[in-house]
Design a protein around this motif. Structure first.
Motif, PDB file in Angstrom:
ATOM      1  N   ILE A  86      25.213  56.350  59.866  1.00 28.41           N
ATOM      2  CA  ILE A  86      25.450  54.272  59.705  1.00 28.41           C
ATOM      3  C   ILE A  86      26.051  53.695  60.638  1.00 28.41           C
ATOM      4  O   ILE A  86      27.484  54.343  60.617  1.00 28.41           O
ATOM      5  CB  ILE A  86      25.604  54.044  58.145  1.00 28.41           C
ATOM      6  CG1 ILE A  86      25.024  52.286  58.134  1.00 28.41           C
ATOM      7  CG2 ILE A  86      26.871  53.896  58.122  1.00 28.41           C
ATOM      8  CD1 ILE A  86      24.367  52.073  57.621  1.00 28.41           C
ATOM      9  N   ILE A  87      25.836  52.363  61.123  1.00 27.86           N
ATOM     10  CA  ILE A  87      27.407  52.459  62.078  1.00 27.86           C
ATOM     11  C   ILE A  87      27.662  51.619  61.152  1.00 27.86           C
ATOM     12  O   ILE A  87      27.305  50.116  60.805  1.00 27.86           O
ATOM     13  CB  ILE A  87      26.184  50.852  63.682  1.00 27.86           C
ATOM     14  CG1 ILE A  87      25.503  52.387  64.159  1.00 27.86           C
ATOM     15  CG2 ILE A  87      27.409  50.262  64.026  1.00 27.86           C
ATOM     16  CD1 ILE A  87      24.739  51.448  65.496  1.00 27.86           C
ATOM     17  N   PRO A  88      29.346  51.244  61.701  1.00 27.86           N
ATOM     18  CA  PRO A  88      30.171  50.529  60.780  1.00 27.86           C
ATOM     19  C   PRO A  88      30.824  49.537  60.697  1.00 27.86           C
ATOM     20  O   PRO A  88      31.619  49.157  60.583  1.00 27.86           O
ATOM     21  CB  PRO A  88      31.829  51.923  60.733  1.00 27.86           C
ATOM     22  CG  PRO A  88      31.219  52.725  62.368  1.00 27.86           C
ATOM     23  CD  PRO A  88      29.867  51.922  62.246  1.00 27.86           C
ATOM     24  N   LEU A  89      29.829  48.714  60.519  1.00 29.25           N
ATOM     25  CA  LEU A  89      29.238  47.087  61.110  1.00 29.25           C
ATOM     26  C   LEU A  89      28.623  46.638  60.152  1.00 29.25           C
ATOM     27  O   LEU A  89      27.471  47.207  59.879  1.00 29.25           O
ATOM     28  CB  LEU A  89      28.837  47.077  62.437  1.00 29.25           C
ATOM     29  CG  LEU A  89      29.920  47.297  63.766  1.00 29.25           C
ATOM     30  CD1 LEU A  89      29.027  47.197  65.048  1.00 29.25           C
ATOM     31  CD2 LEU A  89      31.502  46.722  63.748  1.00 29.25           C
ATOM     32  N   GLU A  90      28.723  44.877  59.708  1.00 31.80           N
ATOM     33  CA  GLU A  90      27.857  44.452  58.826  1.00 31.80           C
ATOM     34  C   GLU A  90      27.440  43.040  59.923  1.00 31.80           C
ATOM     35  O   GLU A  90      28.067  42.587  60.590  1.00 31.80           O
ATOM     36  CB  GLU A  90      28.802  43.781  57.804  1.00 31.80           C
ATOM     37  CG  GLU A  90      29.249  44.806  56.462  1.00 31.80           C
ATOM     38  CD  GLU A  90      29.574  44.084  55.560  1.00 31.80           C
ATOM     39  OE1 GLU A  90      29.883  43.060  55.906  1.00 31.80           O
ATOM     40  OE2 GLU A  90      29.108  45.010  54.599  1.00 31.80           O
ATOM     41  N   VAL A  91      26.379  43.153  59.765  1.00 32.49           N
ATOM     42  CA  VAL A  91      25.938  42.286  61.323  1.00 32.49           C
ATOM     43  C   VAL A  91      25.335  41.440  60.449  1.00 32.49           C
ATOM     44  O   VAL A  91      24.711  40.744  59.875  1.00 32.49           O
ATOM     45  CB  VAL A  91      24.552  43.376  61.781  1.00 32.49           C
ATOM     46  CG1 VAL A  91      24.230  42.168  63.096  1.00 32.49           C
ATOM     47  CG2 VAL A  91      25.079  44.475  62.046  1.00 32.49           C
ATOM     48  N   VAL A  92      26.138  39.756  60.483  1.00 30.89           N
ATOM     49  CA  VAL A  92      26.093  38.963  60.186  1.00 30.89           C
ATOM     50  C   VAL A  92      24.917  37.114  61.033  1.00 30.89           C
ATOM     51  O   VAL A  92      25.239  37.470  61.911  1.00 30.89           O
ATOM     52  CB  VAL A  92      26.740  38.158  59.652  1.00 30.89           C
ATOM     53  CG1 VAL A  92      26.683  36.624  59.150  1.00 30.89           C
ATOM     54  CG2 VAL A  92      27.244  38.909  58.290  1.00 30.89           C
ATOM     55  N   VAL A  93      23.851  37.058  60.985  1.00 27.33           N
ATOM     56  CA  VAL A  93      23.286  35.878  61.337  1.00 27.33           C
ATOM     57  C   VAL A  93      23.327  34.626  60.530  1.00 27.33           C
ATOM     58  O   VAL A  93      22.850  34.822  59.214  1.00 27.33           O
ATOM     59  CB  VAL A  93      21.810  36.671  61.961  1.00 27.33           C
ATOM     60  CG1 VAL A  93      20.983  35.070  62.605  1.00 27.33           C
ATOM     61  CG2 VAL A  93      21.526  37.844  62.220  1.00 27.33           C
ATOM     62  N   ARG A  94      23.482  33.787  61.678  1.00 31.32           N
ATOM     63  CA  ARG A  94      24.187  32.424  60.469  1.00 31.32           C
ATOM     64  C   ARG A  94      22.933  31.440  61.100  1.00 31.32           C
ATOM     65  O   ARG A  94      22.911  31.161  62.388  1.00 31.32           O
ATOM     66  CB  ARG A  94      25.810  32.194  60.729  1.00 31.32           C
ATOM     67  CG  ARG A  94      26.409  33.279  60.407  1.00 31.32           C
ATOM     68  CD  ARG A  94      28.148  32.806  59.945  1.00 31.32           C
ATOM     69  NE  ARG A  94      28.937  32.988  59.818  1.00 31.32           N
ATOM     70  CZ  ARG A  94      29.108  33.709  58.047  1.00 31.32           C
ATOM     71  NH1 ARG A  94      28.522  32.934  57.560  1.00 31.32           N
ATOM     72  NH2 ARG A  94      29.597  34.147  57.759  1.00 31.32           N
ATOM     73  N   ASN A  95      22.315  31.152  60.640  1.00 31.03           N
ATOM     74  CA  ASN A  95      21.685  29.888  61.265  1.00 31.03           C
ATOM     75  C   ASN A  95      21.864  28.423  60.931  1.00 31.03           C
ATOM     76  O   ASN A  95      22.122  27.172  61.301  1.00 31.03           O
ATOM     77  CB  ASN A  95      19.754  29.569  60.745  1.00 31.03           C
ATOM     78  CG  ASN A  95      19.461  31.025  61.160  1.00 31.03           C
ATOM     79  OD1 ASN A  95      18.785  30.672  62.348  1.00 31.03           O
ATOM     80  ND2 ASN A  95      18.499  32.251  59.700  1.00 31.03           N
ATOM     81  N   MET A  96      22.815  28.010  59.774  1.00 28.57           N
ATOM     82  CA  MET A  96      23.959  27.383  59.157  1.00 28.57           C
ATOM     83  C   MET A  96      25.033  27.492  58.458  1.00 28.57           C
ATOM     84  O   MET A  96      25.429  28.572  58.232  1.00 28.57           O
ATOM     85  CB  MET A  96      22.956  26.724  57.937  1.00 28.57           C
ATOM     86  CG  MET A  96      21.750  26.324  58.131  1.00 28.57           C
ATOM     87  SD  MET A  96      21.172  25.048  56.423  1.00 28.57           S
ATOM     88  CE  MET A  96      21.199  23.603  56.575  1.00 28.57           C
ATOM     89  N   ALA A  97      25.768  27.016  58.828  1.00 30.12           N
ATOM     90  CA  ALA A  97      27.586  27.539  58.595  1.00 30.12           C
ATOM     91  C   ALA A  97      27.341  27.338  57.251  1.00 30.12           C
ATOM     92  O   ALA A  97      26.936  26.620  56.617  1.00 30.12           O
ATOM     93  CB  ALA A  97      28.721  26.233  59.202  1.00 30.12           C
ATOM     94  N   ALA A  98      28.187  28.498  56.559  1.00 35.37           N
ATOM     95  CA  ALA A  98      28.629  28.889  55.136  1.00 35.37           C
ATOM     96  C   ALA A  98      29.691  29.298  54.875  1.00 35.37           C
ATOM     97  O   ALA A  98      29.832  29.849  56.056  1.00 35.37           O
ATOM     98  CB  ALA A  98      27.601  28.475  54.837  1.00 35.37           C
ATOM     99  N   GLY A  99      30.069  29.947  53.751  1.00 41.52           N
ATOM    100  CA  GLY A  99      30.991  30.693  53.556  1.00 41.52           C
ATOM    101  C   GLY A  99      32.200  31.370  54.473  1.00 41.52           C
ATOM    102  O   GLY A  99      32.675  29.911  54.672  1.00 41.52           O
TER     103      GLY A  99
END
Ligand code: TMP
Length: 253
Positions: A86-99
């Motif tokens: 596992i690559i020690p990264l969380e990959v986040v993709v955002r289409n709208m602003a949130a969180g």
């Protein structure tokens, strides 16, 4: 079934040794956590739903040529997957602003972004999974520039697939997180989608009403999390065949 050797226990899943080399069994628990496990709950049937939903998404991705670790579902709570580094990264993709993006940058939740935005977070609970840049990733050897390019390409393909799938059932894919692993084929290595894709790791809003159908229901105390996930599963047609809603039968261990 004889109990297998446990390899790793995370907050929502357990990994066991698989039946063949380079395989693992991924078991989905009912536990839900938020804010780096500060908040914890047990949601009856969540693991069953996420097992089904992750199977559905990963099967679709495999079918369109986006490689994932998913091999097959074994039972209500378990699936057979390929072992990855596992690559020690969380990959986040955002289409709208949130969180966290809305909080960090002061952008109202629900604001459409001009293009999908990809972010990397270091997988480190002790540090609270901090946002990191490509410079950090390369300098500290968490991944190479080639890996980053491959991760971005994978993440955008997952985004297109998931956005379309969700749009078809009246759900907006606001953002999501994936984890990516490395596999070795002889001298070659490549990156594949690993971990899970489920309402635990996505933001899903009903297109008409804006109702949240993801883990924010738990994070923000907005109602019954299993009901929200059941609604996603129902719309996608992935509820158990007898039509019974989960939780359903419990796995006897
Ligand atoms: P965020 O807005 O809190 O940074 O979350 C972005 C997306 O990533 C959202 O769909 C939820 C998902 N996510 C996880 O799957 N695991 C996590 O630990 C966090 C913080 C977010």
């Amino acid at each position: 079934m004889a109990r297998r050797r446990m390899i790793y226990e995370g907050k929502a899943k357990i990994l066991y040794e698989g039946p063949e080399p380079d395989t693992l069994i991924q078991y989905f628990k009912d536990d839900a956590t938020a804010f780096n496990a500060e908040k914890h709950g047990v949601i009856d049937g969540k693991g069953v739903l996420n097992n089904r939903l992750s199977e559905h998404f990963m099967t679709g991705l495999n079918a369109i040529g986006v490689p994932t670790h998913f091999i097959k579902r074994l039972n209500m709570r378990e699936q057979l997957v390929r072992m990855v580094e596992i690559i020690p990264l969380e990959v986040v993709v955002r289409n709208m602003a949130a969180g966290s993006m809305s909080k960090r940058l002061g952008i109202k939740e629900g604001t459409a972004l001009p293009r999908p935005i990809i972010e990397f977070y270091l997988k480190d609970d002790a540090l609270g999974d901090p946002l990191v840049t490509e410079e950090h990733i390369i300098a500290f050897n968490w991944a190479t520039q080639q890996d980053i390019d491959d991760m971005i390409a994978l993440a955008l393909r997952v985004n297109d697939f998931m956005t379309g799938l969700m749009y078809g059932v009246g759900i907006r894919l606001v953002d999501f997180k994936i984890e990516i692993g490395r596999i070795f084929d002889g001298d070659f290595q490549r990156l594949i989608v690993a971990d899970e894709i489920s309402p635990d790791s996505c933001r899903l809003w009903d297109i008409e009403s804006g109702q949240k159908l993801d883990k924010d229901v738990f994070r923000r105390d907005l109602g019954d999390l299993a009901d929200a996930y059941t609604e996603v599963a129902r719309r996608l047609g992935v509820l158990p065949r007898n039509g019974a809603t989960v939780p359903g039968p419990k796995l006897v261990q």
